[in-house]
Structures are given as C-alpha cells and as structure tokens.
Design a protein around this motif. Structure first.
Motif, PDB file in Angstrom:
ATOM      1  N   VAL A 256       2.728  -1.563   4.428  1.00  0.00           N
ATOM      2  CA  VAL A 256       2.343  -0.158   4.360  1.00  0.00           C
ATOM      3  C   VAL A 256       3.592   0.701   4.158  1.00  0.00           C
ATOM      4  O   VAL A 256       4.563   0.586   4.919  1.00  0.00           O
TER       5      VAL A 256
ATOM      6  N   HIS B 236       4.781   3.073   8.795  1.00  0.00           N
ATOM      7  CA  HIS B 236       5.187   2.779   7.417  1.00  0.00           C
ATOM      8  C   HIS B 236       6.372   1.822   7.440  1.00  0.00           C
ATOM      9  O   HIS B 236       7.000   1.596   8.470  1.00  0.00           O
TER      10      HIS B 236
ATOM     11  N   ILE C 150      -6.217   3.669   4.798  1.00  0.00           N
ATOM     12  CA  ILE C 150      -5.878   2.246   4.897  1.00  0.00           C
ATOM     13  C   ILE C 150      -7.112   1.434   5.302  1.00  0.00           C
ATOM     14  O   ILE C 150      -7.328   0.317   4.810  1.00  0.00           O
TER      15      ILE C 150
ATOM     16  N   LEU D  31       0.826  -1.203   0.000  1.00  0.00           N
ATOM     17  CA  LEU D  31       0.000   0.000   0.000  1.00  0.00           C
ATOM     18  C   LEU D  31       0.864   1.259   0.000  1.00  0.00           C
ATOM     19  O   LEU D  31       1.796   1.370   0.808  1.00  0.00           O
TER      20      LEU D  31
END
Length: 541
Positions: free
Chosen positions: A206, A279, A190, A109
């Motif tokens: 992510v 992240h 998300i 993502l």
C-alpha cells in the motif's frame, strides 16, 4: 540464530516493555517530586496539585522519547542487529538472499483522491522501471484506485493513466479503477480492492499518492513475507524527500538525522507487535480480509462513525488474530513527501488529530493486549500533549498571578512564629537541567552516532550537520507554541463535536501570503500578547 529468536520474541518484547515503562515512570515520579519542591505551597493546595499532575504527564511524554532514542542508539551502535525482520534476507554467508518469487503475484496499490495525476503516475512509472531492472516485474501488478469526485478529473486521470501505460508498455500490468461510491475514504478504497481482486494476489503493498519505493525494496518485502509465513504486515520507514521549502527541508533533515534512532528504538521495544502507518508497507491479503474489517464506532461524529485513522486499528486487529507485525526500520528505498508550509502541515494534522482521538473508543475493544491499548493511548496523547501543555501554562500563570496579587500569610496556623516565604532555587535548577536533558539528549545521541559512523558526509560534513541541528532546534522552538495552540484547539473542538472533514493534501511547493498567515496566526498572536501583558502586570518578577 533466527529460528529461536523469532519463536521467542513475544517474551523478549514483554520483558523490554516492562523495563521501558519502569525507566519512564521512575524519572517521571522524581521530576514530579522536584516540581512540588519548587512550588511555594509544596503542592499542598488544589492548584499546585493540578500543576504537578499535568507536569508529570508532560514529563512522562519526553521521558518516553528519551528512552526510545537511548535503546535505538544501543541498537544502531552494534555492527548488526539480529532482532530485525530483514536479517533473514541474508543467508549464513551474509550474502544477499535470492529466494525466487513464486505463486500469486503482489499487488501495488496507489489510492488517490483529487490528486495531481501527472505527479502520481510519474511516481508509479519510477517504481515500475526500478522494479523492471530487478528482473522480478512479472510478479507485481499496479492498481491506481481513484476516489476522485470531479468528472473533469476522472477524464484526466484515465487519459494520463492510458498515456503512461502505453509509454511504459505496461498494458495489463498497471490498472485504473474509479469507485462510484466513496465509502470509508482510504480504508474503504482498499477494502473495495480486496473484495474485487484480493483472491488473485498473495500480498499487497500500500502506497500513498506521494509515496515512492525502489524495485529492490518491493522485492525484498515480498521475499520477507514468503520466508516468514506468520507475518501479516511489514511496515517500512519512509524517508521524506523532494521538497525545497524551508519547513520541508527541516522536516527532511529531522527524518534523516533523528528518524533512525527512534525507529530502531521502536523496533527494539515492539518487535513483532509493531504498528502500521497506512502506507509504504506490505500486507498479507488473506488475514487482512478475514480480520481487518473496520466497524463503525458508536455515537455521533467526529468521535463516532467511520474510523479515520484506520492504520493503527488494522495492525491491532491483525495482532489480535495472532499475526505478527514488524517494522523493517533498516530496509532502505522507501520514500514519501511532506507538507511544504506550516499551514498545510497543521491542516493535515487536524484530520490526524481527530482520527487518533477516535482511538480512545477503540481502547476498550475485546481481545486487545495491554501493549496494543497503550499504543492507542500513546497515539491520542501525541495530540493531547499539546492540550496538557496549554493547561500547564494556564495553571502556572494562575499560580504566578495569585502570588503577585495576594499578600503572604505569615501566620497560617496562628502560631507564635511567622512562616517566611522561601524559594528553593537549587531544586528549580535541577528540574530545569533534568527536563533539558530528557528533551535534547536524543539530538545529541543522533549527532554522536552520525559522527562516530561517518554519516555526517551525507549532510555536507560535520560543520553543516551541527549547523543543521542548531537551526532545527531553534525553528522547532519557535513553531512549537503555534502547534500547541492549534492542536489544543482541534482537540477541544473534536470533543465538542466539530468534524475536521477530509480534504486532499496540498503537495505542491508554495509560499504563504502574508495576508493568509496573519489571518491564520493573528488570533494566537493577540492571545499571547494579552496573556503576557496580564501576567507582567500581576507579577512583574
């Protein structure tokens, strides 16, 4: 080795955390005692009691950093660390693990909002091509998740995405989605993916708009999740790269020189109860969807409403539900970019400060362990420490001014013999040396470790490595009061109800015009000069 260890890590972590807190508290109490000995009234009046309390809070903060670095040094000095999650990527013969990826694929993502889409897609293309070289590309799909609000940018994003997808031959493997309603910022972005496509994927990796990860790292993360079914999230340690401004180069130097020490120490302390940084991490989608729905905090903003720093909260919710969260500090191939100027960094910190202060409300959530609550408190303190430092300067300035402006009372008890003013210089020297030791020892530990292991070659040799540490220390000392003043102001404004908002980060290399710098720093300069003049006038010594 690994079976028994992974079964017993909670007890090991609890024992280590007790040792860590004891080692932090002991020197802090001693330092507070020494501070009392250096004060004229030996801490016998309200002003000096306040000075001692604030000093103890600040000293405890640097003591934490010292002991994290110390245990990180012990960890990295060993030939192999059996306590890292990535150890199970090797088999008994210490050969690379070749566990095949199977089942549902992994989603990568990339949430974006008002970003330079060409830069973003260039990073995605680099990851895609690196993943293709591993031979595991069929097990991954990419999603560009846009929250951009400009219609012109929507068109550009779709055009650039289509061009890159065609160039890479990635039709059906790199997807683009733009949300119509931008609820809850990145966490909502998300969550929207999870509602739409979560059931189709086993894991999600992510990234940020400026994140890049190697294909081998993505594959290793997926294999780790397969081999450890009780793990809900694995956080990598991204290395700062690619920027050329002086500030960015210093931050990149710090991350690569000191970062391994702190991240190894953090893993030693937390083990499977680690934290999520938002992240460059892999997440098991099913437990994330079941347990990580973020509530709205009670009260008005900025401390109420939607949770801004969602990452710490999500990892805490996973741990509350019984899932493990690990920090793969020794897994290479994870990268990010940093702000290029001090102004850009401080503007980003404004949002982070507000988000971390919101965690003071999450402290009291049901079902959290003591460690999770302390992690929330420590995250808030990373910004409140600046405010405490500012208060310490105010209190010590008041103490000095009172000494200079008031006459000494030689007969406070109406006795026959006077009490002469004394100054115990030896305690001041001891306290100064102890503070300097705890503050600068982590840099010395990092230097010693790199010299011992031969890592100095990556910094241009021993001389350049040492010069880099000296330059970083000087620059950090110069900019620390600027950060202190800004973070203090943001903390006060946040508690007063002023919201930081949510603006896209400036990721381009740039210089700060003198006019902009003076406008931003002029008030602080004037405050410092006025403060110094008043203090010199009231107590020249």
């Amino acid at each position: 080795m690994t079976t028994d260890y992974y079964r017993n890590w909670p007890k090991t972590a609890s024992r280590r955390q007790f040792i860590f807190m004891a080692l932090t508290a002991g020197p802090t109490v001693l330092a507070a005692f020494l501070m009392a000995q250096t004060l004229p009234g030996r801490g016998n009046n309200p002003l000096e009691i306040a000075i001692i309390i604030v000093f103890a809070i600040l000293f405890g903060g640097i003591a934490q950093g010292f002991w994290l670095s110390f245990f990180g040094l012990i960890t990295l000095a060993r030939r192999a660390d059996p306590e890292t999650i990535s150890r199970c990527l090797k088999n008994e013969a210490d050969l690379p693990d070749q566990t095949p990826l199977s089942g549902r694929p992994t989603a990568v993502l990339v949430p974006i909002c008002q970003e330079d889409i060409v830069r973003v897609m260039a990073g995605v293309a680099a990851i895609y091509e690196s993943l293709d070289r591993t031979g595991q590309l069929p097990h991954f799909e990419f999603f560009i998740l846009s929250d951009s609000r400009s219609p012109d940018l929507w068109v550009e994003e779709e055009t650039v995405w289509a061009a890159f997808t065609e160039k890479l031959g990635a039709a059906g493997r790199i997807h683009y989605r733009r949300r119509r309603v931008n609820l809850k910022r990145k966490s909502g972005n998300i969550a929207d993916f999870c509602r739409r496509w979560g059931a189709d994927f086993e894991f999600m990796i992510v990234l940020d708009a400026d994140s890049v990860m190697s294909g081998r790292t993505l594959v290793d993360l997926a294999r780790l999740m397969i081999k450890r079914p009780k793990v809900g999230l694995i956080q990598t340690v991204p290395v700062a790269v690619m920027k050329t401004s002086p500030l960015a180069r210093l931050q990149q130097f710090c991350g690569q020189a000191y970062g391994p020490l702190f991240s190894a120490g953090l893993n030693w302390l937390l083990l499977g109860g680690a934290i999520f940084w938002g992240h460059n991490a892999i997440i098991r989608i099913r437990p994330f969807m079941e347990h990580c729905g973020l509530p709205r905090l009670s009260g008005l903003g900025p401390l109420g409403g939607d949770i801004m720093s969602h990452d710490f909260v999500e990892s805490a919710l996973l741990k509350r539900a019984g899932w493990e969260v690990w920090l793969a500090y020794d897994l290479e191939g994870s990268y990010e970019e940093v702000p290029t100027t001090l102004l850009d960094e401080l503007k980003r910190d404004q949002r982070w400060c507000q988000g971390n202060l919101q965690h003071l409300k999450v402290l009291w959530a049901n079902g959290l362990s003591l460690t999770q609550r302390l992690l929330f408190l420590n995250g808030a303190f990373s910004y409140l420490s600046a405010f405490f430092w500012f208060i310490a300067l105010i209190l010590s300035s008041l103490e000095a001014s009172l000494i200079g402006l008031t006459a000494h009372n030689y007969f406070p008890t109406m006795g026959l013999f006077p009490q002469w003013p004394t100054w115990t210089g030896q305690w001041t020297v001891v306290l100064l040396c102890a503070t300097a030791l705890f503050l600068f020892a982590p840099k010395a530990m990092a230097l010693g470790l790199m010299l011992t292991k031969g890592d100095s070659r990556g910094f241009g040799g021993r001389t350049r490595l040492l010069a880099g540490i000296v330059a970083e220390t000087v620059f950090s000392s110069i900019t620390a009061p600027i950060r202190m003043l800004f973070h203090s102001k943001v903390a006060v404004l946040t508690f007063m109800g002023s919201s930081a908002g949510w603006k896209s980060q400036n990721r381009a290399d740039r210089a700060v015009p003198l006019k902009e710098a003076l406008r931003f720093h002029g008030g602080g300069m004037l405050l410092a000069l006025t403060w110094a003049a008043l203090l010199i006038k009231s107590n020249p010594s």
